[in-house]
Design a protein around this motif. Structure first.
Motif, PDB file in Angstrom:
ATOM      1  N   LYS A   4       0.848  -1.195   0.000  1.00 13.44           N
ATOM      2  CA  LYS A   4       0.000   0.000   0.000  1.00 13.44           C
ATOM      3  C   LYS A   4       0.884   1.246   0.000  1.00 13.44           C
ATOM      4  N   GLY A   5       0.545   2.223  -0.835  1.00 13.75           N
ATOM      5  CA  GLY A   5       1.303   3.467  -0.906  1.00 13.75           C
ATOM      6  C   GLY A   5       2.417   3.456  -1.937  1.00 13.75           C
ATOM      7  N   GLU A   6       2.738   2.270  -2.441  1.00 12.44           N
ATOM      8  CA  GLU A   6       3.829   2.111  -3.413  1.00 12.44           C
ATOM      9  C   GLU A   6       3.422   2.683  -4.774  1.00 12.44           C
ATOM     10  N   ILE A   7       4.414   3.149  -5.524  1.00 14.81           N
ATOM     11  CA  ILE A   7       4.209   3.605  -6.902  1.00 14.81           C
ATOM     12  C   ILE A   7       4.591   2.434  -7.815  1.00 14.81           C
ATOM     13  N   LYS A  57      -0.550   4.721  -8.162  1.00 12.85           N
ATOM     14  CA  LYS A  57      -0.306   4.590  -6.723  1.00 12.85           C
ATOM     15  C   LYS A  57      -1.232   3.504  -6.176  1.00 12.85           C
ATOM     16  N   VAL A  58      -0.688   2.634  -5.330  1.00  9.44           N
ATOM     17  CA  VAL A  58      -1.456   1.538  -4.730  1.00  9.44           C
ATOM     18  C   VAL A  58      -2.231   2.065  -3.521  1.00  9.44           C
ATOM     19  N   LEU A  59      -3.564   1.912  -3.563  1.00  8.67           N
ATOM     20  CA  LEU A  59      -4.414   2.340  -2.452  1.00  8.67           C
ATOM     21  C   LEU A  59      -4.694   1.195  -1.487  1.00  8.67           C
ATOM     22  N   LEU A  70      -6.144   0.881  -7.256  1.00 14.67           N
ATOM     23  CA  LEU A  70      -5.106   1.804  -7.717  1.00 14.67           C
ATOM     24  C   LEU A  70      -5.650   3.199  -7.980  1.00 14.67           C
ATOM     25  N   SER A  71      -4.744   4.184  -7.954  1.00 10.28           N
ATOM     26  CA  SER A  71      -5.114   5.556  -8.261  1.00 10.28           C
ATOM     27  C   SER A  71      -4.201   6.122  -9.352  1.00 10.28           C
TER      28      SER A  71
END
Length: 75
Positions: A4-7, A57-59, A70-71
């Motif tokens: 989570k939070g990773e690009i 970006k991983v949500l 993802l975002s």
């Protein structure tokens, strides 16, 4: 393993009215239509196309199901 939070970079595999499906490594991901822009999104095709490589970006991560939320807009 994706966190989570990773690009991440993913490949768009399908586009439906509510979002775009993406593969990231061995995960299936969804970019919901609300994660493309803070403004109203009439057509996801204005942002991405099938086969395109996109930075996301991983949500959320579901390890059991190998699914990602993802975002596109958070970058």
């Amino acid at each position: 393993m994706v966190k989570k939070g990773e690009i991440v970079y993913g490949k768009v595999t399908n586009i439906l009215g509510y979002g775009a499906f993406v593969t990231v490594e061995d995960y299936d991901g969804l970019i919901h239509i609300s994660e493309f822009s803070d403004n109203f999104v009439r057509d996801i095709h204005e942002y991405v196309s099938v086969g395109q490589q996109v930075k996301l970006k991983v949500l959320e991560v579901d390890e059991g199901e190998k699914k990602l939320r993802l975002s596109y807009k958070k970058l």
